[in-house]
Design an enzyme around this catalytic site. Structure first.
Site, PDB file in Angstrom:
ATOM      1  N   ASN A  10       0.823  -1.027  -0.021  1.00 10.21           N
ATOM      2  CA  ASN A  10       0.246  -0.038  -0.426  1.00 10.21           C
ATOM      3  C   ASN A  10       0.889   0.768   0.189  1.00 10.21           C
ATOM      4  O   ASN A  10       1.304   1.621   0.933  1.00 10.21           O
ATOM      5  CB  ASN A  10      -1.189   0.282   1.094  1.00 10.21           C
ATOM      6  CG  ASN A  10      -1.570   0.797   1.545  1.00 10.21           C
ATOM      7  OD1 ASN A  10      -1.793   2.303   0.540  1.00 10.21           O
ATOM      8  ND2 ASN A  10      -2.295   1.363   2.368  1.00 10.21           N
ATOM      9  N   LYS A  12      -0.087   4.037  -0.372  1.00  7.59           N
ATOM     10  CA  LYS A  12      -0.825   5.852   0.135  1.00  7.59           C
ATOM     11  C   LYS A  12      -0.546   6.638  -0.446  1.00  7.59           C
ATOM     12  O   LYS A  12      -0.220   6.967  -1.710  1.00  7.59           O
ATOM     13  CB  LYS A  12       0.248   5.276   2.164  1.00  7.59           C
ATOM     14  CG  LYS A  12      -0.080   3.764   2.499  1.00  7.59           C
ATOM     15  CD  LYS A  12       0.362   4.036   4.114  1.00  7.59           C
ATOM     16  CE  LYS A  12      -0.173   3.069   5.110  1.00  7.59           C
ATOM     17  NZ  LYS A  12      -0.110   2.654   6.522  1.00  7.59           N
ATOM     18  N   HIS A  96      -9.754   0.818   5.087  1.00  2.61           N
ATOM     19  CA  HIS A  96      -8.154   1.184   5.995  1.00  2.61           C
ATOM     20  C   HIS A  96      -8.799   2.157   6.885  1.00  2.61           C
ATOM     21  O   HIS A  96      -8.934   2.833   6.736  1.00  2.61           O
ATOM     22  CB  HIS A  96      -7.350   2.113   4.411  1.00  2.61           C
ATOM     23  CG  HIS A  96      -6.317   1.831   5.413  1.00  2.61           C
ATOM     24  ND1 HIS A  96      -5.253   2.859   5.826  1.00  2.61           N
ATOM     25  CD2 HIS A  96      -4.711   0.992   4.893  1.00  2.61           C
ATOM     26  CE1 HIS A  96      -4.373   2.262   6.441  1.00  2.61           C
ATOM     27  NE2 HIS A  96      -3.748   1.363   5.923  1.00  2.61           N
ATOM     28  N   GLU A  98      -6.792   4.690   7.898  1.00  2.00           N
ATOM     29  CA  GLU A  98      -6.715   6.002   7.985  1.00  2.00           C
ATOM     30  C   GLU A  98      -8.098   6.926   7.024  1.00  2.00           C
ATOM     31  O   GLU A  98      -8.173   8.072   7.631  1.00  2.00           O
ATOM     32  CB  GLU A  98      -5.430   6.119   6.605  1.00  2.00           C
ATOM     33  CG  GLU A  98      -4.458   5.988   7.411  1.00  2.00           C
ATOM     34  CD  GLU A  98      -3.598   5.316   6.554  1.00  2.00           C
ATOM     35  OE1 GLU A  98      -2.831   5.250   5.598  1.00  2.00           O
ATOM     36  OE2 GLU A  98      -2.349   4.826   7.587  1.00  2.00           O
ATOM     37  N   GLU A 168      -5.384  -5.052  10.405  1.00  2.00           N
ATOM     38  CA  GLU A 168      -4.140  -4.012  10.666  1.00  2.00           C
ATOM     39  C   GLU A 168      -4.373  -3.062  11.895  1.00  2.00           C
ATOM     40  O   GLU A 168      -5.382  -2.118  12.419  1.00  2.00           O
ATOM     41  CB  GLU A 168      -4.809  -2.970   9.582  1.00  2.00           C
ATOM     42  CG  GLU A 168      -3.850  -3.676   7.900  1.00  2.00           C
ATOM     43  CD  GLU A 168      -3.227  -2.389   7.261  1.00  2.00           C
ATOM     44  OE1 GLU A 168      -2.360  -2.621   6.553  1.00  2.00           O
ATOM     45  OE2 GLU A 168      -3.724  -1.687   7.256  1.00  2.00           O
ATOM     46  N   GLY A 174       2.995   2.369  11.201  1.00  2.00           N
ATOM     47  CA  GLY A 174       3.782   3.049  10.892  1.00  2.00           C
ATOM     48  C   GLY A 174       3.737   4.373  12.626  1.00  2.00           C
ATOM     49  O   GLY A 174       5.037   4.435  12.516  1.00  2.00           O
ATOM     50  N   SER A 214       3.331  -2.440  10.194  1.00  2.00           N
ATOM     51  CA  SER A 214       4.905  -1.770  11.009  1.00  2.00           C
ATOM     52  C   SER A 214       5.279  -3.446   9.880  1.00  2.00           C
ATOM     53  O   SER A 214       6.731  -3.689  11.100  1.00  2.00           O
ATOM     54  CB  SER A 214       4.812  -1.822  12.149  1.00  2.00           C
ATOM     55  OG  SER A 214       4.641  -0.901  12.455  1.00  2.00           O
ATOM     56  N   GLY A 235       3.075  -0.916   4.576  1.00  2.00           N
ATOM     57  CA  GLY A 235       3.169   0.571   4.202  1.00  2.00           C
ATOM     58  C   GLY A 235       4.051   0.614   3.572  1.00  2.00           C
ATOM     59  O   GLY A 235       5.257   0.622   2.694  1.00  2.00           O
ATOM     60  N   GLY A 236       5.321   1.362   4.382  1.00  2.00           N
ATOM     61  CA  GLY A 236       6.266   2.023   5.092  1.00  2.00           C
ATOM     62  C   GLY A 236       7.035   0.589   3.831  1.00  2.00           C
ATOM     63  O   GLY A 236       7.980   1.498   3.184  1.00  2.00           O
TER      64      GLY A 236
HETATM   65  P1  13P Z   1       3.259   0.363   7.853  1.00  2.00           P
HETATM   66  O1  13P Z   1       3.642  -0.851   7.088  1.00  2.00           O
HETATM   67  O2  13P Z   1       3.425   1.868   7.514  1.00  2.00           O
HETATM   68  O3  13P Z   1       3.064   0.763   9.167  1.00  2.00           O
HETATM   69  O4  13P Z   1       1.532   0.677   6.850  1.00  2.00           O
HETATM   70  C1  13P Z   1       0.512  -0.223   7.454  1.00  2.00           C
HETATM   71  C2  13P Z   1      -0.476   0.004   6.702  1.00  2.00           C
HETATM   72  O5  13P Z   1      -1.156   0.229   7.374  1.00  2.00           O
HETATM   73  C3  13P Z   1      -0.742  -1.019   5.127  1.00  2.00           C
HETATM   74  O6  13P Z   1      -1.983  -0.675   4.726  1.00  2.00           O
END
Ligand code: 13P
Length: 251
Positions: A10, A12, A96, A98, A168, A174, A214, A235-236
Site C-alpha cells: 500500500n 499510500k 483502511h 486511515e 491492521e 506506521g 509495521s 505500507g512503508g
Molecule cells: P506500515 O507498514 O507503514 O505500518 O503501514 C501499514 C498499512 O497501513 C498498510 O495498509
C-alpha cells in the site's frame, strides 16, 4: 486446504510519477520467476494507469487504495470502481484505518463500496483493526467483529470467498510497533471463526487474511509463518524494491 500467500504494497500518498513507475519496473524485474505467492501494489489513483501499464503481463497485480460506490455522475473528486477496472486494477483496498479514522468513513459507507467493487469485478481488500485504547480496554474482538459485520453486510458466501481481509491494528500502523506473531495469530483465528459462524467452514478456510502494521523483512517471516496469517499488507516497507522484496523472499 492451503491458501496462497498474498503480499500487497500500500503505497499510500507517496511517490511521484517517475518514482512510482521506477518502483514498478524494479519489482517487475525482481519478481521474475516467482509463482508461489500473489503480489500486488496499490499506488495512488493518479498513478494507477502508468503503473498498470508497466506491470502488464507480469506476475504483479495492481490495486487501488479507495474508490466511491456510485457508478458515475456528479461526485466531484471521486473515482468509480469501473474506472479502476478500466485502468487495470484487480484489487481495491476498502476501509483502511486511515480512511476510517482520518476521513471518517463509516462501516455503512464501506459496505456500499464493497458491494460496488464486487459488482465491478474488483476484489476488495477489506481492512479491520482496533485502536490502542480499544485493545487496552479488552474490546479488540468486539471492534473487529463490528467492523467486519458492518462492512460485509449482505455479502453472499460466494462473494465472501473472493474477498481478502486485512487485519491492521491501528497502533501498529506506521509506528514501528509490530504486533507479535501471537497477537496477530490470535486475531486472525478469531476473524476466521467469525467467517465460519457467519458463513461456513469452507468459506472460512478459503478467505485469505493479511496482517498489516509495521511489516518489514526483519519481522515478516515469523508473522507469515502463523497458520491463520495468509499474507501481509505493507505500507512503508513497500516503497523500495529491496525492502518489499525482502518480505517476499524472506517468507
Ligand atoms: P506500515 O507498514 O507503514 O505500518 O503501514 C501499514 C498499512 O497501513 C498498510 O495498509
Amino acid at each position: 486446504m492451503t491458501r496462497k500467500l498474498f503480499i500487497a504494497g500500500n503505497w499510500k500518498m507517496n511517490l511521484d510519477l517517475a518514482s512510482a513507475t521506477a518502483l514498478a519496473e524494479g519489482l517487475k524485474k525482481a519478481m521474475q520467476g516467482i509463482q508461489d505467492v500473489d503480489v500486488a501494489v496499490c499506488p495512488p489513483n493518479v498513478y494507477l494507469h502508468a503503473v498498470a501499464t508497466v506491470l502488464e503481463g507480469s506476475n504483479i497485480a495492481v490495486g487501488a487504495q479507495n474508490a466511491y460506490f456510485e457508478k458515475e455522475g456528479a461526485f466531484t473528486g471521486e473515482t468509480g470502481m469501473r474506472m479502476l477496472k478500466d485502468v487495470g486494477c484487480r484489487y481495491v483496498i476498502l476501509g483502511h484505518s486511515e480512511r476510517r479514522h482520518i476521513l471518517h468513513e463509516s462501516s455503512e459507507l464501506i459496505n456500499l463500496k464493497v458491494h460496488a467493487a464486487l459488482e465491478a469485478g474488483l476484489i476488495p481488500i477489506l481492512c479491520v483493526g482496533e485502536l490502542l485504547a480499544e485493545r487496552e480496554a479488552g474490546t479488540t474482538d468486539l471492534v473487529n467483529r463490528r467492523q467486519f459485520e458492518g462492512s460485509l453486510s449482505g455479502v453472499s458466501a460466494d462473494e465472501m470467498k473472493k474477498i481478502v481481509i486485512a487485519y491492521e491494528p491501528v497502533w501498529a500502523i506506521g509506528t514501528g510497533k509490530v504486533a507479535t506473531p501471537e497477537q496477530a495469530e490470535e486475531v486472525h483465528a478469531a476473524l476466521r471463526a467469525l467467517i465460519a459462524e457467519r458463513y461456513n467452514a469452507e468459506v472460512a478456510e478459503t478467505v485469505r487474511i493479511q496482517y498489516g502494521g509495521s511489516v518489514k523483512a526483519e519481522n515478516s517471516r515469523d508473522i507469515l509463518s502463523k497458520p491463520n496469517v495468509d499474507g501481509a499488507l505493507v505500507g512503508g516497507a513497500s516503497l523500495k524494491v529491496d525492502s518489499f522484496m525482502g518480505i517476499i523472499n524472506g517468507r
